[in-house]
Design an enzyme around this catalytic site. Structure first.
Site, short mmCIF file in Angstrom:
data_model
loop_
_atom_site.label_atom_id
_atom_site.label_comp_id
_atom_site.label_asym_id
_atom_site.label_seq_id
_atom_site.Cartn_x
_atom_site.Cartn_y
_atom_site.Cartn_z
N ASP A 80 1.04 -1.34 -0.22
CA ASP A 80 -0.05 -0.03 -0.22
C ASP A 80 0.89 1.12 0.13
O ASP A 80 1.36 1.41 0.82
CB ASP A 80 -1.31 0.00 1.36
CG ASP A 80 -1.89 1.47 1.44
OD1 ASP A 80 -1.93 1.82 -0.36
OD2 ASP A 80 -2.54 1.45 2.30
N TYR A 129 1.24 5.77 -0.66
CA TYR A 129 0.57 6.67 0.12
C TYR A 129 1.18 8.31 -0.69
O TYR A 129 1.26 8.67 -1.36
CB TYR A 129 1.85 6.89 1.74
CG TYR A 129 1.31 8.09 2.63
CD1 TYR A 129 -0.08 8.00 3.14
CD2 TYR A 129 2.35 9.14 2.93
CE1 TYR A 129 -0.36 9.03 4.36
CE2 TYR A 129 1.51 9.70 3.96
CZ TYR A 129 0.65 9.96 4.35
OH TYR A 129 0.42 10.56 5.82
N HIS A 132 -3.63 14.26 0.06
CA HIS A 132 -3.72 13.37 1.33
C HIS A 132 -2.82 13.32 2.54
O HIS A 132 -2.84 13.59 3.76
CB HIS A 132 -4.32 11.62 1.15
CG HIS A 132 -4.10 10.71 2.18
ND1 HIS A 132 -5.59 10.50 3.10
CD2 HIS A 132 -3.26 9.42 2.39
CE1 HIS A 132 -4.98 9.29 4.08
NE2 HIS A 132 -3.74 8.85 4.01
N GLU A 191 -10.37 3.99 3.65
CA GLU A 191 -9.64 4.63 1.97
C GLU A 191 -9.72 3.73 1.11
O GLU A 191 -9.83 3.04 0.92
CB GLU A 191 -7.88 4.11 2.79
CG GLU A 191 -7.00 5.10 4.28
CD GLU A 191 -5.91 4.48 4.60
OE1 GLU A 191 -5.96 5.39 5.53
OE2 GLU A 191 -5.30 3.67 4.01
N GLU A 193 -8.94 4.02 -2.50
CA GLU A 193 -7.92 3.48 -3.05
C GLU A 193 -8.40 3.27 -4.46
O GLU A 193 -9.32 2.36 -4.73
CB GLU A 193 -6.68 2.66 -2.41
CG GLU A 193 -6.70 3.66 -0.95
CD GLU A 193 -5.51 3.13 -0.13
OE1 GLU A 193 -5.05 2.27 -0.65
OE2 GLU A 193 -5.89 3.12 0.87
N ASP A 228 -9.33 0.06 2.14
CA ASP A 228 -8.04 0.09 3.47
C ASP A 228 -8.82 0.28 4.06
O ASP A 228 -8.46 1.82 4.57
CB ASP A 228 -6.68 0.22 3.18
CG ASP A 228 -5.09 -0.54 3.75
OD1 ASP A 228 -5.98 -1.68 3.98
OD2 ASP A 228 -4.83 0.54 3.67
N ARG A 238 -7.79 3.82 13.49
CA ARG A 238 -6.31 4.53 13.18
C ARG A 238 -6.29 5.45 14.68
O ARG A 238 -4.89 5.53 15.20
CB ARG A 238 -7.53 6.60 13.27
CG ARG A 238 -8.06 6.20 11.32
CD ARG A 238 -7.00 6.79 10.58
NE ARG A 238 -7.69 6.37 9.32
CZ ARG A 238 -6.71 6.53 8.44
NH1 ARG A 238 -5.88 6.77 7.73
NH2 ARG A 238 -7.61 6.98 7.31
N GLN A 246 -3.10 2.44 15.03
CA GLN A 246 -2.75 3.15 13.98
C GLN A 246 -1.74 4.02 14.70
O GLN A 246 -0.58 4.03 14.42
CB GLN A 246 -3.23 3.03 12.31
CG GLN A 246 -2.08 4.11 11.94
CD GLN A 246 -2.91 4.77 10.62
OE1 GLN A 246 -4.19 4.70 10.35
NE2 GLN A 246 -1.56 5.26 9.09
N TYR A 259 2.12 3.23 15.16
CA TYR A 259 2.94 3.07 13.69
C TYR A 259 4.39 4.05 13.24
O TYR A 259 5.37 4.01 12.83
CB TYR A 259 2.14 4.01 12.72
CG TYR A 259 2.46 5.63 12.89
CD1 TYR A 259 2.94 6.40 11.41
CD2 TYR A 259 1.78 6.41 14.46
CE1 TYR A 259 2.62 7.62 11.27
CE2 TYR A 259 1.78 7.85 13.99
CZ TYR A 259 2.47 8.07 12.68
OH TYR A 259 2.00 9.65 12.48
N LYS A 263 -3.97 -1.50 10.43
CA LYS A 263 -4.02 -1.68 8.95
C LYS A 263 -4.55 -2.85 8.38
O LYS A 263 -5.04 -3.26 7.23
CB LYS A 263 -3.09 -1.16 7.57
CG LYS A 263 -2.61 0.36 8.12
CD LYS A 263 -3.54 0.97 7.33
CE LYS A 263 -3.14 2.32 7.30
NZ LYS A 263 -4.35 3.21 6.15
N THR A 267 -9.08 -5.54 3.59
CA THR A 267 -8.91 -4.78 3.18
C THR A 267 -9.59 -5.57 1.81
O THR A 267 -9.65 -6.69 1.41
CB THR A 267 -7.41 -4.66 2.17
OG1 THR A 267 -6.59 -4.09 2.86
CG2 THR A 267 -7.34 -3.70 0.59
N THR A 322 -4.47 6.35 0.16
CA THR A 322 -5.57 6.94 -0.56
C THR A 322 -6.01 8.40 -1.62
O THR A 322 -4.85 9.22 -1.54
CB THR A 322 -6.31 7.86 1.40
OG1 THR A 322 -6.39 6.56 2.32
CG2 THR A 322 -7.10 8.45 1.62
N GLU A 354 -9.79 12.80 7.45
CA GLU A 354 -9.97 14.36 7.01
C GLU A 354 -11.33 14.66 6.36
O GLU A 354 -11.59 15.62 6.13
CB GLU A 354 -9.20 13.28 4.78
CG GLU A 354 -8.07 13.24 5.06
CD GLU A 354 -7.30 12.80 4.34
OE1 GLU A 354 -6.84 13.56 3.11
OE2 GLU A 354 -8.05 11.96 3.31
#
Length: 371
Positions: A97, A99, A104, A166, A168, A200, A204, A207, A211, A220, A224, A315, A329
């Site tokens: 995945d 970014y 985003h 997300e 995608e 995905d 949060r 994460q 992370y 994550k 998916t 995303t 967001e």
């Protein structure tokens, strides 16, 4: 975006289906029917429970098959879509995945690191990504169970309180590449067979706690979702478009071999629906890094490709508030998914016939945590 519109002869996406509990096999969608490709062609790779055997045959076979199907498919009796069960279309080998959306990444940086620059120094020099978990990629319609994890502070292990989406785009690798042989920018179509819609799902709070310093992990990896239909890259010839622009100029291995060419993206529109209400309309054409750059970067250290590899765009978010591809967001961290919430992602792209293709939807309903 209608359920059956955009599935004509200019599209012919591939999927895996079964009827009345029978064996899984490969078909293509034509309008509101599924055409059984093994019955139509008697080719052994279509009497399989996944697309992988066909994907491994490479771009020349993909091209010839598409031409053959365009001539024959409309003559074959289709099975009504309501009479089939759709399955995961290919066996996922590795899942990566990225970014790749500047909008985003900037929004997330402002939310999570409000006292720092939103983009880290490396972001415009390479497509940032992470390795996901292939075994938890599921087909559209599969329920998503709220994951349990360690929440910020470390003293609580509980269901996530900040379940997110997300929106995608996923790229499906067909032809593999050997170890220690980077795939150049120009070779995207020699390896990538097609695209799927992709959600995905993200916890949060889990994460945010885990992370740093190595990136996403359990926040994550629980689910998916991808669409049941794989749109061949060949069906998207009319969708290629210019990117917004890249500054600084990427290193040569991330660029076309012809200096006169610029990296190109895809003009794909996404619609995010939550509990029957459209909440966002992201546009993939606004993404910073192109599909070919994702593939080139992934293999630039000599990592090989395998049939069934899945590369996700990250995303998709545009410059306007109504174009954001995550709830983080859209609502700036104030609201997330409740149990019972249903999310549907829909995708369209320009077609060679002048209309629009429907790339297949990605649907998922949130179920309570199993504790």
């Amino acid at each position: 975006m209608g359920e059956t519109a955009g599935f004509g002869l200019d599209h012919l996406p591939y999927g895996v289906f079964s009827v009345d509990g029978g064996e899984r096999r490969v078909g293509v969608r034509l309008h509101d029917t599924v055409v059984d490709l093994h019955a139509l062609t008697e080719r052994a790779e279509f009497a399989q429970p996944s697309l992988n055997a066909f994907l491994a045959l490479g771009p020349e076979v993909w091209r010839q098959t598409r031409e053959q199907l365009a001539e024959l498919t409309h003559l074959a009796p289709g099975i009504p879509l309501d009479d089939v069960v759709l399955h995961l279309p290919f066996e996922v080998a590795d899942y990566v995945d990225f970014y790749a959306s500047e909008h985003h990444a900037t929004n997330v940086g402002r939310i999570l690191r409000p006292d720092q620059e939103p983009l880290l120094p490396n972001w415009k020099h390479l497509p940032v990504g992470y390795h996901g978990r292939a075994g938890t990629v599921v087909v559209s319609g599969t329920p998503v169970v709220r994951p349990v994890g360690q929440l910020p502070g470390g003293g609580v292990y509980a269901p996530t309180r900040r379940l997110d989406i997300e929106a995608e785009l996923g790229f499906v690798v067909g032809a593999p590449s050997p170890l220690a042989a980077p795939v150049p920018y120009d070779d995207l179509a020699r390896h990538v067979f097609g695209v799927v819609g992709l959600n995905d799902w993200s916890a949060r709070d889990v994460q945010a706690w885990e992370y740093v310093p190595l990136g996403p992990f359990l926040g994550k990896s629980f689910a998916t979702s991808i669409s049941a239909w794989v749109t061949p890259l060949a069906a998207l010839d009319a969708a290629w478009c210019d990117l917004p622009g890249q500054d600084p100029r990427p290193l040569p291995h991330l660029l076309p071999s012809d200096p006169a060419e610029q990296p190109r993206g895809l003009d794909i529109e996404v619609e995010v629906e939550l509990d029957g209400e459209v909440v966002s309309r992201p546009a993939y054409r606004t993404t910073y890094w192109s599909p070919a750059q994702l593939l080139a970067h992934l293999t630039s250290n000599g990592a090989s490709l395998r049939t069934g590899d899945l590369l996700a765009s990250g995303t998709i978010s545009g410059p306007e508030p109504g174009q954001r591809g995550s709830l983080l967001e859209l609502w700036w961290g104030e609201r997330f998914l409740d149990d019972g919430a249903e999310v549907v992602l829909r995708y369209t792209a320009p077609s060679t016939s002048g209309g629009r293709l429907s790339l297949g939807e990605v649907r998922g309903r949130v179920e309570p945590a199993r504790t």
